[in-house]
Design a protein around this motif. Structure first.
Motif, mmCIF file in Angstrom:
data_model
loop_
_atom_site.group_PDB
_atom_site.id
_atom_site.type_symbol
_atom_site.label_atom_id
_atom_site.label_comp_id
_atom_site.label_asym_id
_atom_site.label_seq_id
_atom_site.Cartn_x
_atom_site.Cartn_y
_atom_site.Cartn_z
ATOM 1 N N LYS A 61 2.818 -15.139 -1.369
ATOM 2 C CA LYS A 61 3.411 -14.509 -0.182
ATOM 3 C C LYS A 61 2.341 -13.795 0.643
ATOM 4 O O LYS A 61 2.381 -13.823 1.880
ATOM 5 C CB LYS A 61 4.492 -13.511 -0.598
ATOM 6 N N PHE A 62 1.391 -13.165 -0.042
ATOM 7 C CA PHE A 62 0.329 -12.456 0.661
ATOM 8 C C PHE A 62 -0.515 -13.429 1.479
ATOM 9 O O PHE A 62 -0.802 -13.193 2.662
ATOM 10 C CB PHE A 62 -0.547 -11.704 -0.338
ATOM 11 N N GLN A 75 0.835 -5.660 4.948
ATOM 12 C CA GLN A 75 0.762 -4.245 4.598
ATOM 13 C C GLN A 75 1.579 -3.930 3.348
ATOM 14 O O GLN A 75 1.111 -3.253 2.422
ATOM 15 C CB GLN A 75 1.262 -3.399 5.766
ATOM 16 N N GLN A 76 2.799 -4.436 3.300
ATOM 17 C CA GLN A 76 3.667 -4.151 2.155
ATOM 18 C C GLN A 76 3.090 -4.712 0.856
ATOM 19 O O GLN A 76 3.034 -4.004 -0.172
ATOM 20 C CB GLN A 76 5.055 -4.739 2.386
ATOM 21 N N LEU A 77 2.625 -5.948 0.893
ATOM 22 C CA LEU A 77 2.134 -6.582 -0.325
ATOM 23 C C LEU A 77 0.806 -5.995 -0.788
ATOM 24 O O LEU A 77 0.596 -5.810 -1.990
ATOM 25 C CB LEU A 77 1.989 -8.088 -0.105
ATOM 26 N N MET A 82 -2.210 -2.613 -4.715
ATOM 27 C CA MET A 82 -2.991 -1.416 -5.031
ATOM 28 C C MET A 82 -2.243 -0.500 -5.985
ATOM 29 O O MET A 82 -2.824 0.049 -6.925
ATOM 30 C CB MET A 82 -3.362 -0.679 -3.743
ATOM 31 N N ALA A 83 -0.950 -0.329 -5.746
ATOM 32 C CA ALA A 83 -0.159 0.541 -6.612
ATOM 33 C C ALA A 83 -0.161 0.046 -8.047
ATOM 34 O O ALA A 83 -0.163 0.837 -8.998
ATOM 35 C CB ALA A 83 1.279 0.627 -6.090
ATOM 36 N N SER A 193 -3.097 3.351 -0.836
ATOM 37 C CA SER A 193 -2.203 2.814 0.184
ATOM 38 C C SER A 193 -2.985 2.381 1.411
ATOM 39 O O SER A 193 -4.158 2.720 1.575
ATOM 40 C CB SER A 193 -1.145 3.861 0.574
ATOM 41 N N CYS A 194 -2.326 1.625 2.274
ATOM 42 C CA CYS A 194 -2.991 1.101 3.462
ATOM 43 C C CYS A 194 -2.010 1.039 4.627
ATOM 44 O O CYS A 194 -0.795 1.148 4.456
ATOM 45 C CB CYS A 194 -3.549 -0.294 3.196
ATOM 46 N N ARG A 195 -2.576 0.871 5.799
ATOM 47 C CA ARG A 195 -1.799 0.577 6.992
ATOM 48 C C ARG A 195 -2.522 -0.535 7.723
ATOM 49 O O ARG A 195 -3.750 -0.574 7.764
ATOM 50 C CB ARG A 195 -1.647 1.810 7.882
ATOM 51 N N VAL A 196 -1.752 -1.445 8.328
ATOM 52 C CA VAL A 196 -2.332 -2.627 8.966
ATOM 53 C C VAL A 196 -1.981 -2.664 10.442
ATOM 54 O O VAL A 196 -0.810 -2.558 10.823
ATOM 55 C CB VAL A 196 -1.820 -3.919 8.287
#
Length: 208
Positions: A61-62, A75-77, A82-83, A193-196
């Motif tokens: 999916k990524f 972003q979600q994947l 990472m989590a 965490s990240c933001r895209v």
């Protein structure tokens, strides 16, 4: 004791050096040079490929999200990866080394997709983009610029990444290679965490 033993072994072997002040009881261990950093990056990518791409459904999916420009899914994947895979301690380093850490994680994920042309720190325009990939069969290319979001300032880091891509002309090499769709990702990371940020360029005048 396990972690203390590990740091001691790495220090004794020269894979870490003490950057603390002389006479200070607190030791500041850092990676000494680029050559050693390359070793760490390869180990990060290797470990990440084994642990993360084993989750084939999420990994597929990524890759699909990267390919199609679904920034929300990317972003979600990546946050989920990472989590599940890293510790906050993994990111204890200087700012530029933190960016290299997350860069290595993304590279490890994308390298497992063996059908894509993938380059790291590739010369493009007037600079070097973190990750550049091409999918020739689809005439689709992607640029990924990774920034560390100091103190969780994701928006600022994303803006910086996107501006750097445009100012330095990172898409030029993809245009020259005939990529008709170019996905541009600015990925800001902080701790786990990240933001895209994302934009797409259509280059319909590219040659066949």
């Amino acid at each position: 004791m396990g972690k203390q033993h590990l740091w001691s072994v790495l220090f004794a072997a020269g894979y870490l050096t003490d950057a603390g002040r002389p006479g200070n009881e607190i030791h500041k261990l850092v990676i000494p040079n680029r050559e050693v950093m390359n070793i760490y990056e390869k180990r990060i990518r290797s470990r990440f490929k084994v642990r993360v791409t084993g989750d084939t459904v999420r990994w597929t999916k990524f890759c699909e999200a990267i390919k199609t420009g679904d920034a929300v899914e990317v972003q979600q994947l990546f946050n989920e990866f990472m989590a599940a895979s890293i510790s906050i301690r993994d990111t204890f380093a200087r700012k530029e080394m933190k960016e290299n850490f997350f860069h290595g994680m993304l590279l490890g994920l994308l390298q497992a997709e063996g059908r894509w042309n993938l380059q790291s720190n590739a010369e493009s325009g007037i600079g070097y983009t973190d990750i550049r990939l091409e999918i020739p069969a689809l005439k689709t290319g992607c640029i990924i610029e990774v920034k560390y979001a100091e103190n969780g300032q994701y928006d600022k880091a994303c803006t910086k990444a996107m501006k750097q891509m445009e100012d330095d002309g990172y898409a030029e090499a993809l245009r020259q290679d005939g990529m008709q769709i170019i996905h541009k990702y600015g990925i800001a990371c902080y701790k786990k965490s990240c933001r895209v940020s994302y934009c797409m360029e259509k280059n319909n005048e590219s040659s066949d």
